[in-house]
Design a protein around this motif. Structure first.
Motif, PDB file in Angstrom:
ATOM      1  N   THR A 201       8.485   4.449  -7.939  1.00  7.34           N
ATOM      2  CA  THR A 201       7.563   5.466  -7.432  1.00  7.34           C
ATOM      3  C   THR A 201       6.142   4.942  -7.545  1.00  7.34           C
ATOM      4  OG1 THR A 201       7.425   6.475  -9.605  1.00  7.34           O
ATOM      5  CG2 THR A 201       9.010   7.467  -8.081  1.00  7.34           C
ATOM      6  N   CYS A 202       5.233   5.572  -6.806  1.00  3.00           N
ATOM      7  CA  CYS A 202       3.831   5.191  -6.898  1.00  3.00           C
ATOM      8  C   CYS A 202       3.277   5.656  -8.247  1.00  3.00           C
ATOM      9  CB  CYS A 202       3.038   5.833  -5.751  1.00  3.00           C
ATOM     10  SG  CYS A 202       1.253   5.632  -5.912  1.00  3.00           S
ATOM     11  N   PRO A 203       2.666   4.751  -9.056  1.00  3.29           N
ATOM     12  CA  PRO A 203       2.142   5.156 -10.370  1.00  3.29           C
ATOM     13  C   PRO A 203       0.934   6.075 -10.258  1.00  3.29           C
ATOM     14  CG  PRO A 203       1.593   2.866  -9.903  1.00  3.29           C
ATOM     15  CD  PRO A 203       2.505   3.317  -8.805  1.00  3.29           C
ATOM     16  N   LYS A 204       0.303   6.085  -9.104  1.00  2.00           N
ATOM     17  CA  LYS A 204      -0.903   6.901  -8.940  1.00  2.00           C
ATOM     18  C   LYS A 204      -0.562   8.333  -8.501  1.00  2.00           C
ATOM     19  CE  LYS A 204      -5.535   6.531  -6.991  1.00  2.00           C
ATOM     20  NZ  LYS A 204      -6.300   5.929  -5.895  1.00  2.00           N
ATOM     21  N   CYS A 205       0.274   8.442  -7.454  1.00  2.00           N
ATOM     22  CA  CYS A 205       0.554   9.771  -6.917  1.00  2.00           C
ATOM     23  C   CYS A 205       2.020  10.174  -7.056  1.00  2.00           C
ATOM     24  CB  CYS A 205       0.141   9.862  -5.444  1.00  2.00           C
ATOM     25  SG  CYS A 205       1.219   8.922  -4.350  1.00  2.00           S
ATOM     26  N   GLY A 206       2.872   9.246  -7.493  1.00  2.00           N
ATOM     27  CA  GLY A 206       4.271   9.593  -7.706  1.00  2.00           C
ATOM     28  C   GLY A 206       5.114   9.601  -6.447  1.00  2.00           C
ATOM     29  N   HIS A 207       4.609   9.046  -5.362  1.00  2.00           N
ATOM     30  CA  HIS A 207       5.360   8.982  -4.115  1.00  2.00           C
ATOM     31  C   HIS A 207       6.595   8.086  -4.292  1.00  2.00           C
ATOM     32  CE1 HIS A 207       5.791   9.253   0.252  1.00  2.00           C
ATOM     33  NE2 HIS A 207       6.176   7.990   0.196  1.00  2.00           N
ATOM     34  N   PRO A 208       7.772   8.595  -3.987  1.00  2.03           N
ATOM     35  CA  PRO A 208       8.979   7.781  -4.186  1.00  2.03           C
ATOM     36  C   PRO A 208       9.140   6.706  -3.119  1.00  2.03           C
ATOM     37  CG  PRO A 208       9.546   9.905  -3.250  1.00  2.03           C
ATOM     38  CD  PRO A 208       8.069   9.939  -3.488  1.00  2.03           C
TER      39      PRO A 208
ATOM     40  N   ALA B  19       0.839  -1.190   0.000  1.00  2.00           N
ATOM     41  CA  ALA B  19       0.000   0.000   0.000  1.00  2.00           C
ATOM     42  C   ALA B  19       0.879   1.247   0.000  1.00  2.00           C
ATOM     43  CB  ALA B  19      -0.910   0.008   1.216  1.00  2.00           C
ATOM     44  N   CYS B  20       0.590   2.151  -0.927  1.00  2.00           N
ATOM     45  CA  CYS B  20       1.350   3.405  -0.989  1.00  2.00           C
ATOM     46  C   CYS B  20       1.112   4.198   0.298  1.00  2.00           C
ATOM     47  CB  CYS B  20       0.900   4.226  -2.198  1.00  2.00           C
ATOM     48  SG  CYS B  20       1.563   5.901  -2.214  1.00  2.00           S
ATOM     49  N   PRO B  21       2.157   4.643   0.962  1.00  6.46           N
ATOM     50  CA  PRO B  21       1.992   5.383   2.212  1.00  6.46           C
ATOM     51  C   PRO B  21       1.348   6.752   2.016  1.00  6.46           C
ATOM     52  CG  PRO B  21       4.306   5.348   1.541  1.00  6.46           C
ATOM     53  CD  PRO B  21       3.569   4.434   0.603  1.00  6.46           C
ATOM     54  N   ALA B  22       1.372   7.256   0.782  1.00  7.94           N
ATOM     55  CA  ALA B  22       0.825   8.594   0.539  1.00  7.94           C
ATOM     56  C   ALA B  22      -0.638   8.545   0.131  1.00  7.94           C
ATOM     57  CB  ALA B  22       1.645   9.305  -0.519  1.00  7.94           C
ATOM     58  N   CYS B  23      -0.995   7.612  -0.814  1.00  6.10           N
ATOM     59  CA  CYS B  23      -2.365   7.609  -1.321  1.00  6.10           C
ATOM     60  C   CYS B  23      -3.078   6.291  -1.060  1.00  6.10           C
ATOM     61  CB  CYS B  23      -2.388   7.935  -2.817  1.00  6.10           C
ATOM     62  SG  CYS B  23      -1.670   6.630  -3.841  1.00  6.10           S
ATOM     63  N   ASN B  24      -2.389   5.310  -0.470  1.00  4.37           N
ATOM     64  CA  ASN B  24      -2.975   4.027  -0.077  1.00  4.37           C
ATOM     65  C   ASN B  24      -3.336   3.122  -1.252  1.00  4.37           C
ATOM     66  OD1 ASN B  24      -3.103   2.867   2.453  1.00  4.37           O
ATOM     67  ND2 ASN B  24      -5.322   2.912   2.506  1.00  4.37           N
TER      68      ASN B  24
END
Ligand SMILES: [Zn+2]
Length: 111
Positions: free
Chosen positions: A20-27, A6-11
């Motif tokens: 990086t997260c493909p949804k929000c770009g969180h590295p 789970a992405c820590p920024a957008c879940n």
């Protein structure tokens, strides 16, 4: 092997192989995925070392002298000259000691 985390920024569900997260770009930090469950938060900036300018200059100077003396010793070895530039070996050792002192002083200042 890729696991979904789970992405820590957008879940969003993200492969742990993605940089990086493909949804929000969180590295993501790849090394933080040993168990693939709780990714480390990467937003924190590493504390920058605050070394005195004088010590930095001394360190650069010592490194320069070391490089020059190593190069001179190598050149002297390749030329095979009889009067081997022993002065450069001495200078190299001295610069090594100098760098060591600078390191100790840096460590001393940081506590
Ligand atoms: Zn995200």
């Amino acid at each position: 092997m890729a696991t979904l985390i789970a992405c820590p920024a957008c879940n969003a569900s993200v492969s742990n192989a993605a940089p990086t997260c493909p949804k929000c770009g969180h590295p993501f930090v790849q090394s933080g995925f040993t168990h693939g469950l709780n990714p480390r938060h990467t937003g924190q900036v590493v504390t920058i070392e605050k070394t005195g300018k004088g010590l930095k200059l001394a360190g650069v100077l010592g490194a320069l002298v070391l490089i020059v003396s190593v190069v001179m010793v190598i050149v002297g070895l390749q030329e095979g000259s009889k009067d081997f530039p022993a002065i450069w070996i001495v200078l190299g050792v001295l610069s090594l000691i100098w760098l060591l002192i600078v390191r100790v002083l840096t460590w001393w200042k940081h506590g």
